[in-house]
Design a protein around this motif. Sequence first.
Motif, PDB file in Angstrom:
ATOM      1  N   PRO A  49       0.900  -1.211   0.087  1.00  0.00           N
ATOM      2  CA  PRO A  49      -0.075  -0.088  -0.056  1.00  0.00           C
ATOM      3  C   PRO A  49       0.822   1.446   0.075  1.00  0.00           C
ATOM      4  N   GLN A  50       0.262   2.437  -0.513  1.00  0.00           N
ATOM      5  CA  GLN A  50       0.857   3.673  -0.461  1.00  0.00           C
ATOM      6  C   GLN A  50       0.240   4.604   0.606  1.00  0.00           C
ATOM      7  N   ALA A  51      -0.957   4.176   0.918  1.00  0.00           N
ATOM      8  CA  ALA A  51      -1.646   5.087   1.855  1.00  0.00           C
ATOM      9  C   ALA A  51      -2.559   3.880   2.735  1.00  0.00           C
ATOM     10  N   LEU A  52      -3.016   4.279   3.900  1.00  0.00           N
ATOM     11  CA  LEU A  52      -3.976   3.445   4.790  1.00  0.00           C
ATOM     12  C   LEU A  52      -5.208   4.368   5.155  1.00  0.00           C
ATOM     13  N   LEU A  53      -6.209   3.359   5.142  1.00  0.00           N
ATOM     14  CA  LEU A  53      -7.652   3.804   5.683  1.00  0.00           C
ATOM     15  C   LEU A  53      -8.148   2.685   6.721  1.00  0.00           C
ATOM     16  N   THR A  54      -8.498   3.295   7.691  1.00  0.00           N
ATOM     17  CA  THR A  54      -9.169   2.358   8.729  1.00  0.00           C
ATOM     18  C   THR A  54     -10.115   2.912   9.416  1.00  0.00           C
ATOM     19  N   ASP A  55     -10.842   1.941  10.249  1.00  0.00           N
ATOM     20  CA  ASP A  55     -12.198   2.555  10.925  1.00  0.00           C
ATOM     21  C   ASP A  55     -11.538   2.814  12.262  1.00  0.00           C
ATOM     22  N   TYR A  56     -11.126   3.928  12.475  1.00  0.00           N
ATOM     23  CA  TYR A  56     -10.658   4.403  13.739  1.00  0.00           C
ATOM     24  C   TYR A  56      -9.648   3.833  14.457  1.00  0.00           C
ATOM     25  N   LEU A  57      -8.663   3.098  13.684  1.00  0.00           N
ATOM     26  CA  LEU A  57      -7.525   2.412  14.350  1.00  0.00           C
ATOM     27  C   LEU A  57      -6.399   3.041  13.825  1.00  0.00           C
ATOM     28  N   ARG A  58      -5.808   4.042  14.901  1.00  0.00           N
ATOM     29  CA  ARG A  58      -4.989   4.501  14.622  1.00  0.00           C
ATOM     30  C   ARG A  58      -3.207   4.100  14.647  1.00  0.00           C
ATOM     31  N   LEU A  59      -3.162   3.295  13.494  1.00  0.00           N
ATOM     32  CA  LEU A  59      -1.796   2.643  13.498  1.00  0.00           C
ATOM     33  C   LEU A  59      -0.525   3.352  13.456  1.00  0.00           C
ATOM     34  N   ARG A  60       0.317   2.853  13.986  1.00  0.00           N
ATOM     35  CA  ARG A  60       1.705   3.704  13.564  1.00  0.00           C
ATOM     36  C   ARG A  60       2.326   3.222  12.670  1.00  0.00           C
ATOM     37  N   THR A  61       2.665   4.061  11.770  1.00  0.00           N
ATOM     38  CA  THR A  61       2.965   3.844  10.379  1.00  0.00           C
ATOM     39  C   THR A  61       3.687   5.108   9.806  1.00  0.00           C
ATOM     40  N   PRO A  62       4.626   5.022   8.843  1.00  0.00           N
ATOM     41  CA  PRO A  62       5.030   6.070   8.104  1.00  0.00           C
ATOM     42  C   PRO A  62       4.254   6.018   7.097  1.00  0.00           C
ATOM     43  N   LEU A  63       3.254   5.429   6.500  1.00  0.00           N
ATOM     44  CA  LEU A  63       2.493   5.963   5.340  1.00  0.00           C
ATOM     45  C   LEU A  63       1.245   6.727   5.841  1.00  0.00           C
ATOM     46  N   PRO A  64       0.958   7.611   4.923  1.00  0.00           N
ATOM     47  CA  PRO A  64      -0.326   8.290   4.996  1.00  0.00           C
ATOM     48  C   PRO A  64      -1.475   7.559   5.769  1.00  0.00           C
ATOM     49  N   LEU A  65      -1.965   8.145   6.696  1.00  0.00           N
ATOM     50  CA  LEU A  65      -2.994   7.398   7.283  1.00  0.00           C
ATOM     51  C   LEU A  65      -4.543   8.407   7.546  1.00  0.00           C
ATOM     52  N   SER A  66      -5.658   7.498   7.190  1.00  0.00           N
ATOM     53  CA  SER A  66      -6.916   8.228   7.532  1.00  0.00           C
ATOM     54  C   SER A  66      -7.676   7.345   8.479  1.00  0.00           C
ATOM     55  N   ALA A  67      -8.331   7.692   9.485  1.00  0.00           N
ATOM     56  CA  ALA A  67      -8.894   6.762  10.600  1.00  0.00           C
ATOM     57  C   ALA A  67     -10.156   7.187  11.039  1.00  0.00           C
ATOM     58  N   PRO A  68     -10.858   7.501   9.977  1.00  0.00           N
ATOM     59  CA  PRO A  68     -12.247   8.336  10.322  1.00  0.00           C
ATOM     60  C   PRO A  68     -13.133   7.264  11.146  1.00  0.00           C
ATOM     61  N   PRO A  69     -13.858   7.669  12.002  1.00  0.00           N
ATOM     62  CA  PRO A  69     -15.113   6.859  12.569  1.00  0.00           C
ATOM     63  C   PRO A  69     -15.905   6.509  11.614  1.00  0.00           C
ATOM     64  N   ARG A  70     -16.723   5.154  11.694  1.00  0.00           N
ATOM     65  CA  ARG A  70     -17.647   4.557  10.791  1.00  0.00           C
ATOM     66  C   ARG A  70     -16.882   4.233   9.744  1.00  0.00           C
ATOM     67  N   ALA A  71     -15.806   4.134   9.243  1.00  0.00           N
ATOM     68  CA  ALA A  71     -15.071   4.082   7.853  1.00  0.00           C
ATOM     69  C   ALA A  71     -15.535   2.613   7.497  1.00  0.00           C
ATOM     70  N   ASP A  72     -16.058   1.749   7.949  1.00  0.00           N
ATOM     71  CA  ASP A  72     -16.556   0.506   7.662  1.00  0.00           C
ATOM     72  C   ASP A  72     -17.938   0.721   6.858  1.00  0.00           C
ATOM     73  N   ALA A  73     -18.655   1.885   7.473  1.00  0.00           N
ATOM     74  CA  ALA A  73     -19.872   1.933   6.567  1.00  0.00           C
ATOM     75  C   ALA A  73     -19.744   2.942   5.497  1.00  0.00           C
ATOM     76  N   LEU A  74     -18.712   3.842   5.521  1.00  0.00           N
ATOM     77  CA  LEU A  74     -18.531   4.908   4.760  1.00  0.00           C
ATOM     78  C   LEU A  74     -17.604   4.703   3.474  1.00  0.00           C
ATOM     79  N   SER A  75     -16.682   3.816   3.694  1.00  0.00           N
ATOM     80  CA  SER A  75     -15.825   3.626   2.586  1.00  0.00           C
ATOM     81  C   SER A  75     -15.747   2.020   2.149  1.00  0.00           C
ATOM     82  N   TYR A  76     -15.746   2.000   0.613  1.00  0.00           N
ATOM     83  CA  TYR A  76     -15.631   0.723  -0.098  1.00  0.00           C
ATOM     84  C   TYR A  76     -14.498   0.022   0.546  1.00  0.00           C
ATOM     85  N   THR A  77     -13.493   0.622   0.538  1.00  0.00           N
ATOM     86  CA  THR A  77     -12.441  -0.273   0.810  1.00  0.00           C
ATOM     87  C   THR A  77     -12.302  -0.934   2.310  1.00  0.00           C
ATOM     88  N   VAL A  78     -12.777  -0.084   3.168  1.00  0.00           N
ATOM     89  CA  VAL A  78     -12.832  -0.596   4.486  1.00  0.00           C
ATOM     90  C   VAL A  78     -13.834  -1.534   4.791  1.00  0.00           C
TER      91      VAL A  78
END
Length: 227
Positions: A119-148
């Motif tokens: 991956p080049q970036a990460l998108l999680t359901d409010y899981l704030r991983l420690r990573t050098p990659l760009p990370l978005s962790a919005p709440p309810r991402a499993d309902a809002l994002s196709y990828t999650v």
Amino acid sequence: MSLPPTHVAAVTPDWAFEREHWRRGHFRVAGVDEAGRGAWAGPVTVAAVILPGSAQDYPFRDSKQLSAAQRDRFAQEVRRVALAWAVEHAWPEEIGRLNILGATHAAAHRALERLDPPPQALLTDYLRLRTPLPLSAPPRADALSYTVAAASLLAKTERDRVMTELDREYPGYGFAAHKGYGAPAHRAALADLGVSPVHRRSFAPVARLLAGSGGGGLLAQPRPDPR
């Protein structure tokens, strides 16, 4: 493919969060989601998925909004269309050692390391991983994002499969029905049968039972292969 009317979700996923990464040139966005964090037994299961960045519509939804049959069908579709996907488990020993959040993070990182292409970036359901990659962790991402949502489908269906296997290995607990969560039938089985090797001894209901029995009550059965 569309959802039956009885299962139309109140929120339909889209690509809004992914597009924020695409605009920055990060086109391989991995969605990450977990299943089983609150269960008393079995693993916490984490999936990572990279979907093609074509912004097309998929039938994928948050796994909690779907029937078991829909989850199984859509999980097969995720595996078919994904650029990359991986699923990892953290078992009770690791949960006890790292705590549930730490074990979830560890399983997430293992899943991400297995993605090819990476991956080049990460998108999680409010899981704030420690990573050098760009990370978005919005709440309810499993309902809002196709990828999650895709990741939630893989995590849920794989964990359900594991819990059904554990039900055969440790009969009487009802793992196939309640999937290790704190249902009344699970509580009753714990009181009757004691704590199995796949229970999370660091979780309060299980820890209380162990304390009351002086630490006994563990079944002398082998722990299944975590893979």
